[in-house]
Design an enzyme around this catalytic site. Structure first.
Site, PDB file in Angstrom:
ATOM      1  N   ASP A 181      16.885   0.335  -4.068  1.00 45.68           N
ATOM      2  CA  ASP A 181      16.163  -0.640  -4.893  1.00 45.68           C
ATOM      3  C   ASP A 181      15.997  -1.930  -4.089  1.00 45.68           C
ATOM      4  OD1 ASP A 181      15.179  -2.372  -6.792  1.00 45.68           O
ATOM      5  OD2 ASP A 181      16.721  -1.946  -8.281  1.00 45.68           O
ATOM      6  N   GLU A 215      11.579   1.279  -5.918  1.00 48.43           N
ATOM      7  CA  GLU A 215      12.804   1.948  -6.316  1.00 48.43           C
ATOM      8  C   GLU A 215      12.631   3.458  -6.244  1.00 48.43           C
ATOM      9  OE1 GLU A 215      15.262   1.767 -10.435  1.00 48.43           O
ATOM     10  OE2 GLU A 215      13.650   0.345 -10.155  1.00 48.43           O
TER      11      GLU A 215
HETATM   12  P1  TTP Z   1      13.136  -4.731 -10.162  1.00 56.34           P
HETATM   13  O1  TTP Z   1      13.695  -3.825  -9.114  1.00 56.34           O
HETATM   14  O2  TTP Z   1      13.593  -4.555 -11.566  1.00 56.34           O
HETATM   15  O3  TTP Z   1      13.420  -6.245  -9.796  1.00 56.34           O
HETATM   16  P2  TTP Z   1      13.447  -6.973  -8.409  1.00 56.34           P
HETATM   17  O4  TTP Z   1      13.258  -6.016  -7.283  1.00 56.34           O
HETATM   18  O5  TTP Z   1      12.465  -8.098  -8.464  1.00 56.34           O
HETATM   19  O6  TTP Z   1      14.884  -7.615  -8.370  1.00 56.34           O
HETATM   20  P3  TTP Z   1      16.292  -6.903  -8.135  1.00 56.34           P
HETATM   21  O7  TTP Z   1      16.833  -7.521  -6.885  1.00 56.34           O
HETATM   22  O8  TTP Z   1      17.100  -7.230  -9.339  1.00 56.34           O
HETATM   23  O9  TTP Z   1      16.016  -5.432  -7.983  1.00 56.34           O
HETATM   24  O10 TTP Z   1      11.556  -4.639 -10.157  1.00 56.34           O
HETATM   25  C1  TTP Z   1      10.817  -4.471  -8.956  1.00 56.34           C
HETATM   26  C2  TTP Z   1       9.502  -5.215  -8.999  1.00 56.34           C
HETATM   27  O11 TTP Z   1       8.732  -4.763 -10.101  1.00 56.34           O
HETATM   28  C3  TTP Z   1       9.675  -6.701  -9.197  1.00 56.34           C
HETATM   29  O12 TTP Z   1       9.800  -7.404  -7.961  1.00 56.34           O
HETATM   30  C4  TTP Z   1       8.460  -7.090  -9.964  1.00 56.34           C
HETATM   31  C5  TTP Z   1       8.049  -5.856 -10.701  1.00 56.34           C
HETATM   32  N1  TTP Z   1       8.412  -6.003 -12.122  1.00 56.34           N
HETATM   33  C6  TTP Z   1       7.452  -6.449 -12.998  1.00 56.34           C
HETATM   34  O13 TTP Z   1       6.305  -6.673 -12.597  1.00 56.34           O
HETATM   35  N2  TTP Z   1       7.810  -6.628 -14.304  1.00 56.34           N
HETATM   36  C7  TTP Z   1       9.072  -6.360 -14.782  1.00 56.34           C
HETATM   37  O14 TTP Z   1       9.361  -6.542 -15.976  1.00 56.34           O
HETATM   38  C8  TTP Z   1      10.067  -5.898 -13.860  1.00 56.34           C
HETATM   39  C9  TTP Z   1      11.479  -5.622 -14.326  1.00 56.34           C
HETATM   40  C10 TTP Z   1       9.677  -5.737 -12.551  1.00 56.34           C
HETATM   41 MG    MG Z   2      14.308  -4.235  -7.153  1.00 54.84          MG
END
Ligand code: TTP
Ligand code: MG
Length: 357
Positions: free
Chosen positions: A8, A104
């Protein structure tokens, strides 16, 4: 016993923006919509998270929490390009890749192209390659099933790796708050709380029958997860269950004719995707959120499959008539189709729906 890795990316969209614009590095960065309008936070940098900003919150609220934050619009083409690079790196290790979103994926490396018996070592190699080739950091979880690998990848975020060995699993799960269990949303969390279930250890106190009675088929999943059992395979081609489009309106609408214009546009987009997937659907669902945020859905299932925009809009119009839209003004409208004639595989994470287009 299988060897599963969950990868991730850290603060994915925000990290890409910081990579491409040095002025953003080390600063609170919010990627999403307009903080002056009705925009939503897609994600934010870890610097911004210290102010309490998080995904899915309104951009206006994020601005109130941290006015000095830098707000940037998402650049999906760039994120998709990175996602393609990630996929290539994964493919050099295994074909058994199950993408969950752009940033992811699960990998089954029980057998792998590196002929390496250490999943931890493979995860490190992948993280290093991601950094070398994209300039971005990823976190990894390594374990013997998907559930544990996914939870583990969160433990040492950002830029960390967590291994959960079989003999550590019981202790690891016992200490987990139930909200960390994949599939436990806010409603289930509250219900579990009322039953005195706060952690994995609490779940163990409940019998299979008990959990089944309380939570239906999910109860069986919780029962097994609490015991570290998750036999779900890593499925390379995920099957799409629905195709949907929704729009938060720039201004609340009270005029049904204007609502139909928006639904018509959504119907056309959905029809196009159905055509691309060479399929048709049996079920249409309309989602309406009133100005007061009350949200409802209305659905209809037809014996004959449909795929044309005009047909979708016709059904949508009937469904809209079953709501109070018009008497009440509306802030969000959405349509989704399901129950496909032909299954639509999600081969590539690029085809996954982004929550905030
Ligand atoms: P995530 O992996 O949930 O978040 P992240 O990578 O930004 O942070 P983390 O370090 O906690 O993993 O989501 C991946 C990408 O997907 C994120 O950068 C933006 C997008 N996204 C959205 O557009 N809307 C959302 O509600 C979420 C959760 C993510
Ligand atoms: Mg992420």
């Amino acid at each position: 016993m299988r060897k599963i890795i969950h990868i991730d990316m850290d603060a994915f969209f925000a990290a890409v923006e910081q990579r491409d614009n040095p002025e953003l590095r080390g600063r609170p960065v919010v990627v999403g919509g307009d903080p002056g309008g009705r925009g939503v936070v897609a994600t934010c940098s870890y610097e911004a998270r210290e102010f309490g900003i998080h995904s899915a919150m309104s951009a206006a609220r994020a601005y109130r929490l941290c006015p000095q934050a830098i707000f940037v619009r998402p650049r999906f083409e760039v994120y998709c390009a990175v996602s393609r690079q990630l996929r290539q790196i994964f493919l050099d290790c295994t074909e058994l890749i199950e993408p969950l979103s752009l940033d992811e994926a699960y990998l089954d490396v029980t057998e792998n192209k590196l002929n390496n018996s250490s999943a931890t070592r493979i995860a490190q190699i992948i993280r290093q390659r991601i950094f070398n080739e994209t300039g971005l950091t990823a976190s990894a979880g390594v374990s013997y099933n998907k559930f544990l690998a996914k939870v583990a990848s969160d433990v040492n975020k950002p830029n960390g790796l967590t291994l959960v060995r079989p003999e550590q699993a019981a202790e690891f799960i016992a200490a987990l708050p139930v909200r960390r269990f994949h599939g436990v949303g806010r409603v289930t969390e509250q219900k579990m709380k009322r039953l005195g279930i706060l952690t994995g250890a609490d779940l163990l106190e409940h019998s299979f029958e008990d959990l089944h009675r309380q939570f239906g088929s999910s109860g069986q999943y919780y029962y097994q997860i609490a015991r570290g059992i998750d036999e779900r395979p890593v499925v390379p081609n995920r099957i799409r269950k629905s195709i949907g489009k929704e729009s938060t309106l720039v201004e609340d609408l009270a005029d049904p004719a204007q609502m139909l214009t928006i639904l018509g546009r959504q119907a056309e987009q959905i029809a196009l995707l159905l055509k691309q997937g060479e399929t048709a659907a049996h079920c249409l669902t309309l989602k309406v959120r009133y100005a007061d945020f009350q949200t409802l859905t209305r659905g209809r299932t037809l014996a004959a499959p449909f795929c044309q925009a005009t047909v979708i809009l016709g059904i949508a119009e009937e469904l809209l008539a079953k709501t109070d839209a018009g008497q009440q003004s509306v802030r969000l409208l959405g349509l989704s189709v399901s129950q496909f004639d032909q299954e639509i595989p999600v081969i590539d994470p690029l085809q996954l729906e982004l929550p905030f287009p």
